[in-house]
Design a protein around this motif. Structure first.
Motif, short mmCIF file in Angstrom:
data_model
loop_
_atom_site.label_atom_id
_atom_site.label_comp_id
_atom_site.label_asym_id
_atom_site.label_seq_id
_atom_site.Cartn_x
_atom_site.Cartn_y
_atom_site.Cartn_z
N SER A 9 -7.64 -49.53 -33.83
CA SER A 9 -6.61 -50.21 -34.74
C SER A 9 -5.56 -50.08 -33.45
CB SER A 9 -6.37 -49.70 -35.87
OG SER A 9 -7.61 -49.68 -36.67
N TYR A 10 -5.18 -48.84 -32.91
CA TYR A 10 -3.97 -48.73 -32.07
C TYR A 10 -4.28 -49.56 -31.01
CZ TYR A 10 -2.00 -45.07 -35.08
OH TYR A 10 -1.44 -44.33 -36.23
N LEU A 11 -5.35 -49.52 -30.25
CA LEU A 11 -5.79 -50.33 -29.13
C LEU A 11 -5.37 -51.86 -29.34
CD1 LEU A 11 -6.73 -50.25 -26.20
CD2 LEU A 11 -8.86 -50.38 -27.24
N PHE A 12 -5.92 -52.37 -30.54
CA PHE A 12 -5.83 -53.58 -30.92
C PHE A 12 -4.27 -54.08 -31.18
CE2 PHE A 12 -5.67 -57.20 -34.11
CZ PHE A 12 -6.08 -58.16 -33.59
N ILE A 13 -3.46 -53.27 -31.71
CA ILE A 13 -2.22 -53.48 -31.82
C ILE A 13 -1.50 -53.59 -30.48
CG2 ILE A 13 -0.03 -52.65 -32.82
CD1 ILE A 13 -1.74 -51.71 -35.23
N ALA A 14 -1.83 -52.59 -29.74
CA ALA A 14 -1.18 -52.42 -28.29
C ALA A 14 -1.43 -53.60 -27.41
CB ALA A 14 -1.55 -51.34 -27.76
N LEU A 15 -2.82 -54.07 -27.41
CA LEU A 15 -3.06 -55.33 -26.59
C LEU A 15 -2.53 -56.63 -27.31
CD1 LEU A 15 -6.86 -54.62 -25.96
CD2 LEU A 15 -5.05 -54.63 -24.51
#
Length: 55
Positions: free
Chosen positions: A5-11
């Motif tokens: 989820s954090y990776l998706f938000i960052a991207l």
């Protein structure tokens, strides 16, 4: 799952920051640019004529 989820938000945030919107020129801006270009061309022609007279 949390890291994903954090990776998706960052991207997603990165894609928003790197995507730029093109500025659309209005008709008035286009006319103003054309008038400026014409004025510059006239000034250049006057300079060329002056140089030809002097030379």
């Amino acid at each position: 799952m949390k890291k994903l989820s954090y990776l998706f938000i960052a991207l997603f945030s990165l894609s928003l920051m790197t995507t730029s919107c093109r500025e659309q020129k209005s008709t008035g801006d286009k006319v103003e640019d054309a008038i400026d270009d014409t004025g510059d061309a006239v000034e250049d022609a006057v300079d060329d004529v002056g140089d030809a007279i002097d030379g």
